[in-house]
Design a protein around this motif. Structure first.
Motif, PDB file in Angstrom:
ATOM      1  N   THR A  31      33.880  19.697  14.809  1.00 50.05           N
ATOM      2  CA  THR A  31      34.537  20.495  15.828  1.00 50.05           C
ATOM      3  C   THR A  31      33.476  21.110  16.732  1.00 50.05           C
ATOM      4  O   THR A  31      32.292  21.162  16.394  1.00 50.05           O
ATOM      5  N   LEU A  32      33.926  21.591  17.863  1.00 48.70           N
ATOM      6  CA  LEU A  32      33.017  22.214  18.818  1.00 48.70           C
ATOM      7  C   LEU A  32      32.341  23.454  18.213  1.00 48.70           C
ATOM      8  O   LEU A  32      31.143  23.688  18.413  1.00 48.70           O
ATOM      9  N   ILE A  33      33.074  24.212  17.441  1.00 48.51           N
ATOM     10  CA  ILE A  33      32.527  25.411  16.794  1.00 48.51           C
ATOM     11  C   ILE A  33      31.402  25.023  15.836  1.00 48.51           C
ATOM     12  O   ILE A  33      30.340  25.663  15.810  1.00 48.51           O
ATOM     13  N   GLU A  34      31.596  23.992  15.047  1.00 53.56           N
ATOM     14  CA  GLU A  34      30.552  23.557  14.098  1.00 53.56           C
ATOM     15  C   GLU A  34      29.287  23.120  14.835  1.00 53.56           C
ATOM     16  O   GLU A  34      28.171  23.464  14.429  1.00 53.56           O
ATOM     17  N   LEU A  36      28.285  24.121  17.842  1.00 50.49           N
ATOM     18  CA  LEU A  36      27.653  25.306  18.424  1.00 50.49           C
ATOM     19  C   LEU A  36      26.906  26.116  17.365  1.00 50.49           C
ATOM     20  O   LEU A  36      25.809  26.631  17.618  1.00 50.49           O
ATOM     21  N   ILE A  37      27.461  26.240  16.181  1.00 54.10           N
ATOM     22  CA  ILE A  37      26.790  26.973  15.098  1.00 54.10           C
ATOM     23  C   ILE A  37      25.484  26.286  14.723  1.00 54.10           C
ATOM     24  O   ILE A  37      24.455  26.938  14.542  1.00 54.10           O
TER      25      ILE A  37
END
Length: 200
Positions: A31-34, A36-37
């Motif tokens: 996912t985009l969140i993963e 970015l992290i």
């Protein structure tokens, strides 16, 4: 005849809206969140490594040796003023030593009463000193004088009156253009940290 797809019944909820049949979740990527992290973590690790290993084109080893010498000079100057002693620094190509003038012997000797200033200091491998006194470059000895030799006079004077002779001491790394400089201020009353060849 009607198509089999048209004859399939669809489920409806109590409110009369269509409810799709549950599908099994497919995980084909991140996912985009993963993503970015992970980018933030890698950035933090890179910044930490650059700070720890002296990134930014600076030679932290040179700066550390320059700062150590500046602190020792400040300490010797304070000691000279408090105890009315005349101190000096004798530089070699790869190190330096603090000396004190003994009026009874009429000679410069190591300070036997102070553990900090007593011993000769050798620079780490690959570093060397160049010295300019009163605008003239000084040819430095290759090594420190042995204790049995008579102590030569210092090149840099740290007098009990607070005065200094005009000097520019440059620490350099062999095979590199990197340098770190200590010099007297314009008025000759203090020691400044600066870039080679420039007045602050």
């Amino acid at each position: 005849m009607a198509s089999p797809v048209a004859m399939m019944s669809t489920r409806t909820s109590a409110t009369g809206t269509w409810v799709s049949s549950p599908r099994p979740a497919l995980r084909g990527g991140f996912t985009l969140i993963e993503i970015l992290i992970v980018i933030v973590i890698v950035g933090l690790l890179t910044a930490g490594a650059l700070l720890a290993f002296g990134g930014g084109g600076r030679d932290t080893g040179l700066e550390q040796e320059r700062d150590r010498l500046a602190a020792l000079i400040d300490y010797a100057r304070e000691r000279a003023e408090l105890q009315t002693l005349e101190y000096g620094i004798r530089c070699t190509g790869t190190g330096y030593r603090f000396l004190v003038y003994d009026p009874r012997l009429a000679a410069w000797t190591p300070d036997t009463l102070d553990d900090v200033l007593r011993r000769p200091r050798e620079l780490p491998a690959g570093l060397f000193i160049s010295l300019v006194i009163e605008g003239r470059e000084i040819v430095l000895d290759a090594a420190q004088a042995s204790p049995s030799d008579s102590m030569p006079t210092p090149q840099v004077l740290l007098l009990s009156s607070g005065e200094l002779n005009s000097f520019e001491l440059t620490l350099k790394r062999a095979g590199s253009d990197a340098s770190a400089v200590l010099r007297t201020s314009e008025d000759g009353s203090d020691v400044e940290i600066g870039a080679s060849g420039e007045r602050a």
